[in-house]
Scaffold this active site. Structure first.
Site, PDB file in Angstrom:
ATOM      1  N   HIS A 285       0.942  -1.157   0.008  1.00 48.80           N
ATOM      2  CA  HIS A 285      -0.116   0.007  -0.140  1.00 48.80           C
ATOM      3  C   HIS A 285       0.910   1.304   0.070  1.00 48.80           C
ATOM      4  O   HIS A 285       0.515   2.288  -0.095  1.00 48.80           O
ATOM      5  CB  HIS A 285      -0.817  -0.004   1.230  1.00 48.80           C
ATOM      6  CG  HIS A 285      -1.901  -1.233   1.057  1.00 48.80           C
ATOM      7  ND1 HIS A 285      -3.454  -0.639   0.656  1.00 48.80           N
ATOM      8  CD2 HIS A 285      -1.867  -2.415   1.324  1.00 48.80           C
ATOM      9  CE1 HIS A 285      -3.951  -1.939   0.801  1.00 48.80           C
ATOM     10  NE2 HIS A 285      -3.270  -2.871   1.239  1.00 48.80           N
TER      11      HIS A 285
ATOM     12  N   ASP B 287       3.458   9.782  -1.470  1.00 46.19           N
ATOM     13  CA  ASP B 287       2.268   8.780  -1.019  1.00 46.19           C
ATOM     14  C   ASP B 287       2.321   7.646  -1.934  1.00 46.19           C
ATOM     15  O   ASP B 287       2.287   7.942  -3.158  1.00 46.19           O
ATOM     16  CB  ASP B 287       1.308   9.860  -1.009  1.00 46.19           C
ATOM     17  CG  ASP B 287      -0.006   9.295   0.239  1.00 46.19           C
ATOM     18  OD1 ASP B 287       0.438   8.292   1.066  1.00 46.19           O
ATOM     19  OD2 ASP B 287      -0.797  10.285   0.486  1.00 46.19           O
TER      20      ASP B 287
END
Length: 741
Positions: free
Chosen positions: A158, A365
């Site tokens: 992730h 991110d």
């Protein structure tokens, strides 16, 4: 399997109470998890005092199809706060100076991954599917694979996977990669992350990827870019609910007609909140007329408050907000409204509806679901998304206004542009964004993953060519009407030697090939990376067909001349490649360059092994990246790196020969390294494909080395009486239409 279970467990007046957490992954996986009758394995969220989860908690979890992993406070401190979040998290987000490499922490990480695997193995069956989540559990796939080789395992990361130059800083890099490679499918958010992972595999383990997959121990591990979605329909429904409408009216009154710019982030140094505030300060300085017309709302969700770094970040953000409000605010109003709190879903949806601009500018991110949540909540197709180019979501949300979060001037300018964007333009962009977010939501993401993992594997395990298997090959050989053999030379028929020029054929090789070529309706080709001149000099007298330089030229048995298949190819690449290889020779004593008609090769068989291997990986990576737009390919053979035009490979050569030699009902292909894998993949599945030596392969069989391979060929040659060959020129006509038949 995930580090945390998607559940909130607490003790109340009625005992232990549990509630399913809200969130993209939890909501997306809950349906297939429930429908399959499966289990969700993870830490319940608070420390265990022994080696078992509290019985009341375990019972509450069991009712929800969950199994708790018991972690002590000490393990949480070393594994979660230490290895996972003080080392892996900053390094994978490119904050190398914040990464702490602590052997004790990494040992705790190993221990906890073993604990997760042990808990899982106590519940799963060999036919189950296991889906492992994120950077806390990098080692789990390999641990499960070791115990249950046939298990179907998926792993999804992730967070970003960093460039190989950053990843290689990690002291336990090999162990981490090998842990991930225990999975059947490894997923990332973007193609960039896939590419970084592929480069790391090559640089650290020497594994090459082909067609989005890597072969490991006879298995094929698929690599995929599958960006996570959100429950878009749920956000859209909530955004239009009466509760949100009421909350929105209150907020709009407080805004008093001002335009609203919103930031929502965890209070983490990767999110770039201080940098965003400095950009806002520039905007206010440059646009004094906007100070009373624009309201900035920054929501910072507290995280890891016990960690000194995060406490310092909180103080820095608060000081920046105070300074900016003091400089540009007034008694009546302040430009920045700062909330350090977790907001309930209704208030958050109201803020998404209220904001004219969402400022989503993380420094790095993995994806960023806030950007997607804002888009899904804009039920009127209005609003503007300003997005960091370093967020994984930028790969999908191309209609957003992209910024470099480190460039405060550019962010301030883009913010001004966003606030003045024509409503028609804003609506056009937002409508496209909303359609994409809704079309690729979390449910589709989960469905794609489950389908990929449930798909039957076509795993080909090479088996030793002996006993019944060898007898089956010999029987097929003896029963065949026409036979075709495709054989590599170095490492397959001839043992490697330190000086490649000294690998001349032995009398046994020459006699065996000659005997095979004299058999009726038997055609033998040598497919080699060596030059046509060398192959003809060494093997031409045996009667074999020759394919030189990995298929650049082919000469059928009985012919005198080679036919070129890449004639007229651009040769402008040779000078810069030669210069690069020359530098490699200077740096690696004992290595050398071989000039070929169609390629250049860097040999390092006589060089110091570790030094040469390290340079070989770097050299191959550099040439692949620097010449990615050129029609070249990099071939990594046994202690050789070769650069040649695209189209030079043994798979292409095999296809050409197969087309010319139609009618063969026995086909044998043998080779020893990665350059021969193309040949194995191009021949029909019923062919007898043989890998010579150990290693992952697409071949059906393997033999230990050239001695065994040559012994097999000699036995085949003795198994049929020699008769005059028929149709010796058939292949010549097919390969070269101008040749006389």
């Amino acid at each position: 399997m995930s580090n945390r279970l998607p559940v909130k467990v607490r003790r109340g007046s009625k005992g232990v109470e549990s509630e399913l957490s809200a969130g993209g992954l939890a909501s997306g996986l809950s349906a297939p998890h429930r429908q399959s009758g499966g289990l969700w394995i993870g830490w319940p969220g608070y420390p265990s005092s022994g080696d078992r989860v509290d019985s009341a908690v375990a019972a509450a979890l069991s009712q929800m199809g969950m199994v708790g992993v018991p972690l002590s406070r000490h393990q949480i401190d070393l594994f979660y706060r230490g290895a996972a979040n003080a080392c892996i998290w900053p390094l994978f987000h490119y904050f190398t100076c914040r990464a702490e490499f602590n052997t004790t922490h990494w040992q705790a990480y190993r221990d906890v991954n073993h604990l997760f695997a042990d808990v899982a193995l106590a519940h799963i069956q060999p036919t189950d599917i296991v889906f492992v989540q994120d950077y806390h559990l990098f080692l789990v796939p390999a641990l499960l694979r070791r115990a249950l080789p046939e298990l179907r395992i998926g792993f999804f990361l992730h967070i970003p996977f960093p460039s190989s130059e950053v990843f290689r800083i990690f002291p336990w890099r090999q162990e981490l990669l090998e842990g991930m490679l225990g999975a059947d499918v490894i997923g990332f958010h973007t193609l960039d992350y896939v590419r970084h992972f592929q480069t790391a595999l090559l640089a650290v383990l020497g594994y090459e990827t082909r067609s989005g997959a890597v072969e490991v121990g006879g298995r094929e591990v698929q690599l995929a870019a599958m960006p996570l979605g959100i429950d878009a329909a749920a956000f859209e429904e909530r955004a239009g609910s009466p509760e949100v409408e009421r909350e929105l009216r209150k907020m709009a009154e407080a805004a008093a007609g001002r335009k609203v710019v919103l930031g929502v982030d965890r209070l983490d140094y990767t999110k770039g909140i201080p940098q965003r505030l400095l950009a806002i300060e520039k905007f206010l300085r440059q646009h004094p007329e906007s100070r009373d017309r624009v309201m900035f709302i920054q929501v910072a969700v507290p995280t890891r408050e016990e960690v000194q770094t995060y406490r310092e970040l909180k103080r820095e953000v608060e000081e920046l907000v105070g300074r900016i409000n003091g400089a540009y605010g007034s008694v009546e109003m302040v430009p920045i409204h700062y909330l350090c709190a977790s907001l309930p879903p209704t208030r958050l949806s109201a803020l998404y509806r209220l904001a004219d601009v969402a400022l989503v500018t993380p420094l790095r991110d993995g994806l960023n679901l806030i950007a997607k949540e804002y888009v899904a909540s804009r039920v009127n197709d209005d609003g503007v998304l300003v997005l960091s180019e370093f967020a994984g979501a930028a790969w999908e949300l191309g209609e957003a206004l992209m910024v470099n979060p480190y460039d405060a001037d550019a962010v301030a300018a883009t913010l001004s542009h966003a606030l003045s964007l024509a409503p028609e333009e804003a609506a056009r962009r937002m409508a496209s964004l909303r359609a994409r977010v809704k079309g690729v939501d979390v449910h589709r993401w989960v469905g794609r993953w489950m389908n990929t993992l449930a798909r039957p594997r076509e795993v080909r395990h090479a088996v030793s060519l002996r006993g019944e298997e060898r007898a089956r090959l010999v029987a097929a050989w003896q029963a065949a009407r026409r036979r075709l053999l495709l054989l590599d030379y170095d490492g397959t028929l001839r043992q490697f030697v330190d000086v490649p020029e000294e690998a001349t054929p032995t009398p046994e090789i020459l006699s065996t090939l000659s005997a095979l070529c004299k058999l009726p309706e038997t055609r033998v080709y040598i497919l080699s990376g060596r030059s046509a001149l060398v192959l003809d000099e060494w093997l031409g007298a045996t009667g074999v067909g020759l394919s030189a330089e990995h298929g650049a030229t082919v000469r059928p048995p009985g012919e005198k001349s080679f036919q070129e298949f890449i004639r007229g190819a651009d040769q402008s690449w040779r000078a810069p490649i030669r210069e690069i290889l020359t530098l490699a020779v200077e740096r690696v004593p004992g290595s050398r360059i071989e000039e070929k008609d169609y390629g250049l090769a860097w040999h390092y068989r006589q060089a110091e092994e570790q030094l040469a291997a390290r340079h070989a990986r770097q050299l191959g990576n550099h040439i692949s990246e620097a010449f990615s737009n050129a029609p070249l390919k990099v071939l990594r053979g046994h202690k050789v790196i070769e650069v040649c035009p695209v189209g030079n490979d043994k798979g292409t050569a095999a296809a050409i020969i197969l087309k010319a030699e139609r009618g063969a009902d026995f086909l044998l292909a043998a080779g020893d390294d990665v350059t021969d894998e193309d040949m194995f993949r191009r021949v029909p599945p019923e062919a007898f494909t043989i890998r010579v030596g150990a290693g992952p392969t697409a071949a059906r069989y393997f033999v230990p080395g050239p001695e065994e391979m040559l012994r097999l060929l000699a036995d085949l040659a003795k198994g049929s009486a020699a008769e005059p060959r028929k149709g010796a020129t058939r292949a010549a006509s097919a390969l070269n239409p101008s040749a006389p038949s």
